[in-house]
Structures are given as structure tokens and as C-alpha cells.
Scaffold this active site. Sequence first.
Site, PDB file in Angstrom:
ATOM      1  N   GLU A  62       8.603  16.955  14.721  1.00 52.30           N
ATOM      2  CA  GLU A  62       9.157  16.809  13.380  1.00 52.30           C
ATOM      3  C   GLU A  62       8.386  17.725  12.426  1.00 52.30           C
ATOM      4  O   GLU A  62       7.218  17.488  12.135  1.00 52.30           O
ATOM      5  CB  GLU A  62       9.045  15.349  12.931  1.00 52.30           C
ATOM      6  N   GLU A 111       9.815   2.066  10.646  1.00 46.12           N
ATOM      7  CA  GLU A 111      10.784   3.148  10.453  1.00 46.12           C
ATOM      8  C   GLU A 111       9.987   4.432  10.536  1.00 46.12           C
ATOM      9  O   GLU A 111       9.203   4.742   9.650  1.00 46.12           O
ATOM     10  CB  GLU A 111      11.511   3.000   9.115  1.00 46.12           C
ATOM     11  N   CYS A 147      13.069  11.953   7.049  1.00 46.74           N
ATOM     12  CA  CYS A 147      12.987  11.641   8.478  1.00 46.74           C
ATOM     13  C   CYS A 147      14.333  11.755   9.171  1.00 46.74           C
ATOM     14  O   CYS A 147      14.396  11.985  10.380  1.00 46.74           O
ATOM     15  CB  CYS A 147      12.406  10.250   8.674  1.00 46.74           C
ATOM     16  N   LYS A 158       0.868  -1.175   0.000  1.00 42.92           N
ATOM     17  CA  LYS A 158       0.000   0.000   0.000  1.00 42.92           C
ATOM     18  C   LYS A 158       0.909   1.229   0.000  1.00 42.92           C
ATOM     19  O   LYS A 158       1.411   1.653   1.042  1.00 42.92           O
ATOM     20  CB  LYS A 158      -0.920   0.059   1.226  1.00 42.92           C
TER      21      LYS A 158
END
Length: 473
Positions: free
Chosen positions: A377, A244, A277, A169
Amino acid sequence: MDTTKFYINGAWTAPSDPAPLDVIDPSTGAACATISLGNARDVDKAVAAARSAFPSWSSTSKEERLAALERLLALYKEGQAEIAHAMTQEMGAPKDYATSAQFDAGLVHLEETIRVLSGFDFEQTRGKDRLFYDPVGVCALITPWNWPMNQVLLKVAPALAAGCTMVLKPSEIAPLSSMVLAGMIDKADIPAGVFNLVNGDETGVGSALTSHPDVDLISFTGSTRAGTLISKAAADGIKRVALELGGKGANVVFADAGEDAVRRGVLHCFDNTGQSCDAPTRMLVERNRYAQAVQEAQHVAETVAIGSAHEPGDHIGPLVSAAHWEKVQGLIQAGIDEGARLVAGGTGKPKGLETGFFARPTVFADVSNDMTIAQEEVFGPVLVMIPFDTEDEAILIANDTPYGLGNYVQTRDAEKATRVARALRSGMVSINGDYLGTDMPFGGFKQSGIGREGSIWGLEEYLEVKAVTGDGA
């Protein structure tokens, strides 16, 4: 290609209940394609195909799987322009950057998987005992939009190599490059059902996949919030989960760092429009170099080129979507409201780029590590700068975060660099601008995830270890 279809059991298949969704070009804000969002019925079909294909694919030889990956590698190389164009359209990677960094990220993982598989023994002897490495089973692979081919091939390639079958997906925001890849997998004569693709969102396809009783492993790259939900959904079935997740990397710049350390750090933070990231988004600078570093960062931010992803050249492009642009704007405003000193950029769009989802490259100075912009973040071209006085203080600030993905150290003192790298609580540390090789693991500590991707570690994520004793007579 009919982008409203899914790739299930070796064929492009119409969705059970069409639910059209436009894919938006971030440079223009206009639709560039239309996909359909899947549902639990589509997931059931894809998982059933993968389950049916597993016995035969898992029993293939290493040589057969190597040949399949080599065929896919050749097709991927031939399709560079198509893959890159899809990434430019779907997530706004500038065309030259899409053709190089974004495309190459997938290429090197395919090549590294082939290298690792070539030398891997699925049966190993330990004294009188043996270890058998068996494929885990049916894998749900859920990937984000920011590095499409990097993250898709970090999962698909080792899953194929291990003998697993899978349902992918991709992000519904950026699904086009994954659909191109699905076409390549079809042309590579990989058996029907081994690889399946269903487009959809988190609440539809994502939740159906992660809770499906016939899924054995979930590999997810994305936000920590979503990773938490996936872990809970997988718990009832005791599924293996590889995550992750987010990061808030510290770039520790000591006074003796090289002259280019600050400039390099700012550009690295802004790379991929800050949508990475492992970006070094917190720059910690030793106090006697701090004032100069702020001036250098301001200059870089004010001179960095930014423009449409469809234009050639070395520049950063737009953010991925209107919703993400709004999120980044809100975090920039939070930095202003909480008292950080804005030295470059700020809210709003760059002059002349009012169409599309462009953000101003932004630098905050005099940030305290408890501010929102130092803890959350941002995932945009936003750098925060924090002074420190001692090595111990720098380590304390760097580790004062819920994340632990990638950190960075800049110093000419090799002993200090190693000492600090050992003390940093993160899965990866880069010293003086070096980059990890593709034969190294990618992943993090704390809320940055569980497990490692890439090279031998990536292959082992998709294998079960069976200990066998006795001579088999």
C-alpha cells in the site's frame, strides 16, 4: 483551547508528564500547534473515568442518547469552519475539500447513527425467547490521520449510541480536529467520563490502551502491521477487537467500459492525495484497450492540479508528513528499479512546490502483480496499470493480494459486472463509479480487517447480545 491538555472526565486536564510534540502543517513543513504525548498514567485516568461513567450512561434510555447525539450534531454543523481548518492544518486536506468531503464524511455518519438508533430495538422477541442488546463497556478508539472526522465519528457516534463509554486516541500527527470535536462533546452536555481523549503515540498511549485490563473493546483503523500488534496485545484479556486496515484495491476496466472510466479511476486514485485505504490503486485494463488507457492515465496525471492546502480550488494537496513523503518516494523508486514503465510523475516534488510534502502524481504501466508497487500500500498519488486478457485472469490478478477492502469494476455488461463483483474477495465492490450509501457497511476481507463499521453494522460492533428465555414471572 490548550492543545497540550487532554479531555478526561469532563475537563481539560494537564498531562502527567508533559512531552511536547509539534503538529506540522504539511503544506509548509512548519509547526502549526503543539500537543503533549500521554503515557500509561494518563491512560489509567481516562479509563478509570470511562469505567466510572459506564453504569449510569449504559442505563440511559434510547431517547436520552438520541437527544445527546442530536445536540452533538447541531454543534458539529455549527463548527464546520473550525473543524475543516483544523484538518487543513494537521493533515493537508485542501480547504475546499476539507470543508466538503472531509467534513461531510463525519456529518453523514453522525446523521446515519441517529437514524439507525431511532429505529433500533434493544429488546427483541423471537418466538418465546427474547434478545437483549447490551453495551460492550469501555472502548478504546484508535484512529488514523487520513480522514480524521470520518474515522473518529465512525467510532464515537455508534459507541455513544450503544451506551458505551470510551477513550479516543487520535493520530498524534493529526489530533487537532479531534480536540475540536472533544470541545463540542463537552458543550453537548454528554456526562463526564463518557468520552475521553488522550493524545499519544503507538508505543505510549496506544499500547497502554490496548493492553489495559479495564478496556472491553478496541476499535482500530490504521495499518495492518499495527492491527496485528493490537490483536496480540488484546488476546490476553480476550478483548473484542474491530480492525479496519489497509487496502490495495483493483479497478478492473473492461474494453466495453464507459469513455470516462479511466479518467474517473485515475482521479479517484489521486483523491485525498492517494491517502485512502480503499483507493483504486491498481488499474487492470483489458488488453485491447490497454494502450489507450495508459495514454489517458498519463494525460490525467500530468494535468491534475496540485497545490497548498490553504489555497481554494479543486486540487490535491501535500502528503501528511516528511516521513510519509520519504516512504512514498521509496516505493516510487522501487517501481522504477523493478522495471515498471514510468509514464507520469516519478520521484521528487512538483515544480514550484519544493516547500512542504508534495509528491508528483505518478503512473506506472506494464506492472506485474508481484512487483512491490502492486503488492504494498503506497498511500500516495501513485497508480499502477496492469493488462489482462480474460475475465478469469482479471479476477485472479485482482484477488492476488493480501488485502481485500474495496475493488472496482467498469463495464457496460450488467451480468458481467455482477459476476465479477461476486468473484472479487473484498468487503466492498463499486461498479461503474458508483459510491456506497452511508447505510452500507465499511470493511474488508483478509488482511484488510475484522468487522464492519457504519450504519447498523457499526452500532452492533458496540453491543453484546444476550439471549433470554422464560416469561420473567
